[in-house]
Design a protein around this motif. Structure first.
Motif, PDB file in Angstrom:
ATOM      1  N   LYS A  10      -0.301  -8.944  -2.717  1.00 36.22           N
ATOM      2  CA  LYS A  10      -1.767  -9.272  -1.988  1.00 36.22           C
ATOM      3  C   LYS A  10      -2.242 -10.456  -2.467  1.00 36.22           C
ATOM      4  CE  LYS A  10      -2.729  -4.034  -2.740  1.00 36.22           C
ATOM      5  NZ  LYS A  10      -3.407  -3.277  -3.867  1.00 36.22           N
ATOM      6  N   ASP A  15      -5.408   2.510   7.386  1.00 33.85           N
ATOM      7  CA  ASP A  15      -6.418   1.270   7.821  1.00 33.85           C
ATOM      8  C   ASP A  15      -5.987   0.045   7.002  1.00 33.85           C
ATOM      9  OD1 ASP A  15      -7.859   2.737   9.352  1.00 33.85           O
ATOM     10  OD2 ASP A  15      -9.688   3.292   7.813  1.00 33.85           O
ATOM     11  N   LYS A  16      -5.652   0.384   5.571  1.00 29.96           N
ATOM     12  CA  LYS A  16      -5.064  -0.722   4.768  1.00 29.96           C
ATOM     13  C   LYS A  16      -3.795  -1.160   5.233  1.00 29.96           C
ATOM     14  CE  LYS A  16      -7.372   1.020   0.732  1.00 29.96           C
ATOM     15  NZ  LYS A  16      -7.111   1.796  -0.678  1.00 29.96           N
ATOM     16  N   TYR A  67       0.792  -1.221  -0.011  1.00 26.69           N
ATOM     17  CA  TYR A  67      -0.115   0.137   0.031  1.00 26.69           C
ATOM     18  C   TYR A  67       0.670   1.342   0.224  1.00 26.69           C
ATOM     19  CZ  TYR A  67      -3.874  -3.283   0.484  1.00 26.69           C
ATOM     20  OH  TYR A  67      -4.999  -4.123   0.432  1.00 26.69           O
ATOM     21  N   ARG A 123      -4.778  -3.622   8.140  1.00 26.50           N
ATOM     22  CA  ARG A 123      -5.239  -4.927   7.599  1.00 26.50           C
ATOM     23  C   ARG A 123      -4.335  -5.715   7.053  1.00 26.50           C
ATOM     24  NH1 ARG A 123      -9.502  -1.519   6.272  1.00 26.50           N
ATOM     25  NH2 ARG A 123      -9.024  -1.574   4.072  1.00 26.50           N
ATOM     26  N   ALA A 124      -3.243  -5.066   6.444  1.00 28.87           N
ATOM     27  CA  ALA A 124      -2.137  -5.907   5.643  1.00 28.87           C
ATOM     28  C   ALA A 124      -1.295  -6.487   6.587  1.00 28.87           C
ATOM     29  CB  ALA A 124      -1.382  -5.161   4.365  1.00 28.87           C
ATOM     30  N   ASP A 174      -7.019   6.441   5.435  1.00 32.28           N
ATOM     31  CA  ASP A 174      -7.485   5.201   4.246  1.00 32.28           C
ATOM     32  C   ASP A 174      -6.125   4.143   4.333  1.00 32.28           C
ATOM     33  OD1 ASP A 174      -9.373   3.506   2.639  1.00 32.28           O
ATOM     34  OD2 ASP A 174      -8.113   4.132   1.272  1.00 32.28           O
TER      35      ASP A 174
END
Length: 187
Positions: free
Chosen positions: A164, A139-140, A56, A143-144, A136
């Motif tokens: 991913k 947040d990504k 990301y 999660r990753a 944003d």
């Protein structure tokens, strides 16, 4: 592992966490299982952090910062060097004569990488992105990191799409291995 906030705050918190682990490592007088546990802890954090950045952060740098391709490519080269060191450390006994020099090499590589990100990359990203975009991305990244591998995989592709697709599966296998062996649970 997950600190909250925008992407820059999240990743800088990771940096401070790893620096604290390195300080604990440098303060150790012996080796043995205590050192192995700390090396494993550092490895887990660095691998998760790197995977999240590759998925990301660096694509955002390429998209939003002028000269971002060059910056992202340099950071990926840093990750590759660190991951190779981590792989060597994973195989090394704590009483190996090369453990100390290899740990110092790791600390030096990570310190240079952190300095570069915090001096060059993060300020550029803050200028180029809106607060919502940075939130944003944060947040990504969180999660990753939750799904990322916990062991170095230097031969794995570092492109965002490949990461991913492959990282969650590798992460699942790594976390299963960690559970069975108790790795990463001693701190």
């Amino acid at each position: 592992m997950g600190h909250g906030g925008n992407v820059v705050d999240e990743l800088m918190a990771d940096h401070r966490e790893v620096e604290e682990m390195f300080a604990r490592m440098q303060a150790m007088t012996g080796g043995g299982q205590q050192l192995r546990d700390l090396v494993d802890e550092v490895t887990i954090e660095l691998v998760r952090h790197s995977v999240a950045e590759e998925q990301y952060l660096y694509p955002a740098v390429r998209e939003h910062i002028e000269g971002g391709d060059r910056l992202a490519d340099k950071e990926l080269e840093d990750h590759s060097r660190v991951e190779k060191i981590l792989k060597q450390l994973e195989k090394m006994s704590t009483d190996d004569a090369q453990m100390g020099p290899m740990l110092q090499q790791l600390m030096d590589e990570v310190a240079a990488h952190v300095q570069d990100e915090e001096t060059n990359l993060f300020p550029g990203l803050r200028r180029a992105c809106t607060p919502d975009q940075l939130d944003d991305l944060g947040d990504k990244v969180r999660r990753a990191k939750a799904m990322a591998p916990t062991r170095p995989h230097p031969a794995a592709p570092s492109t965002p799409m490949a990461s991913k697709v492959l990282a969650p599966g590798a992460g699942l296998v790594d976390r299963a291995r960690d559970f069975v062996t108790g790795r990463g649970k001693s701190s």
